[in-house]
Design an enzyme around this catalytic site. Sequence first.
Site, PDB file in Angstrom:
ATOM      1  CG  ASP A   1     108.444  70.993  13.860  1.00 36.64           C
ATOM      2  OD1 ASP A   1     109.426  71.720  14.304  1.00 36.64           O
ATOM      3  OD2 ASP A   1     107.345  71.093  13.884  1.00 36.64           O
ATOM      4  CG  ASP A  55     104.704  64.592  15.820  1.00 33.82           C
ATOM      5  OD1 ASP A  55     104.243  65.639  16.217  1.00 33.82           O
ATOM      6  OD2 ASP A  55     105.063  64.150  14.939  1.00 33.82           O
ATOM      7  CG  HIS A  64      93.415  60.179  31.550  1.00 32.40           C
ATOM      8  ND1 HIS A  64      93.372  59.100  31.955  1.00 32.40           N
ATOM      9  CD2 HIS A  64      92.623  60.214  30.291  1.00 32.40           C
ATOM     10  CE1 HIS A  64      92.711  58.411  31.434  1.00 32.40           C
ATOM     11  NE2 HIS A  64      92.052  58.747  30.191  1.00 32.40           N
TER      12      HIS A  64
END
Length: 379
Positions: free
Chosen positions: A94, A268, A337
């Site tokens: 970014d 994102d 996870h």
Amino acid sequence: MTAIRYEFIKTCKQTGARLGRVHTPHGSFDTPTFMPVGTLATVKTMSPEELKAMDSGIILSNTYHLWLRPGHEIVREAGGLHKFMNWDRAILTDSGGFQVFSLSDFRRIEEEGVHFRNHLNGDKLFLSPEKAMEIQNALGSDIMMAFDECPPFPATFEYMKKSVERTSRWAERCLKAHERPQDQGLFGIVQGGEFEELRRQSAKDLVSMDFPGYAVGGLSVGEPKDIMNRVLEFTTPLLPDNKPRYLMGVGSPDSLIDGAIRGIDMFDCVLPTRIARNGTCMTSEGRLVVKNAKFARDFGPLDPNCDCYTCKNYSRAYIRHLMKCDETFGIRLTSYHNLHFLLNLMEQVRQAIREDRLGDFREEFFEQYGFNKPNAKNF
């Protein structure tokens, strides 16, 4: 030859969502996709090998933070960000604009750029379109972002109009200052808040500059989700079909699905790793806080429908124990996870587009996840 190329594959007949592939100097990735965030050249607690194991084709890193530490010149000396962090797949950086506007208590916006204070030590700093390009050229990311003004939500029409005009002028300066267009693609950022007229103006300005890709900025900054969806509905059709579209800062499962339905290719967010650090997990049955006492003797996996490393090897009771004892391994397991969950969700979204059933998938997912409940718990 541009550094970034978008390959369109098909449109979902049920929703209009698009399936595609983005080609970069460091490999290709299928879209719609979620990009894990590695702010300081690392996705917190994850190794590059683990990210590859969960099939991440692109990660995001942060220009502002890497400028401050270790400094972009050190990264350049290391051979660029890919070599520095041992990641041979695509990287998006970014521009630093969001951090300047969100982290600094003091800031002064001028036509030339933004004066602000280093959030670490209070030193005065200045970031301009040219400086943002210099830093990102040194980092060597595959996809760079133009330096934009990030207005707060809510903002008045008058304020937003001036902000959009300045962002367009800054985008032009970014294009002129960009020194490596052959191996780094620069994306423009469409701003305009919730105002359709200003989004149209911003998109028109940026599309005329012919960037290899476009981001929708200024969303996921506190506005209700229905406003975000409405803005996407009138903004994404303004962007070229043959270029990738990136929705910045969005990572909750419902927003990823709703964004894809509205034509977005890339997302994102720090959300999956941030909530993992306090024991909050995304599962196929909804939000699970593994620190809760009810899991002390629960020897099942975080998510019985998940085949990630964490769920195949460790129980809720064990992970709860690690989290309660402040053991870093617990954070690694929940982070792994959550990232796997979102990357796998995007593969399910892509498969639903292939089968022209993303609308049905959305309904099934929302029902199972609990997003359809009156007081649905989100993140």
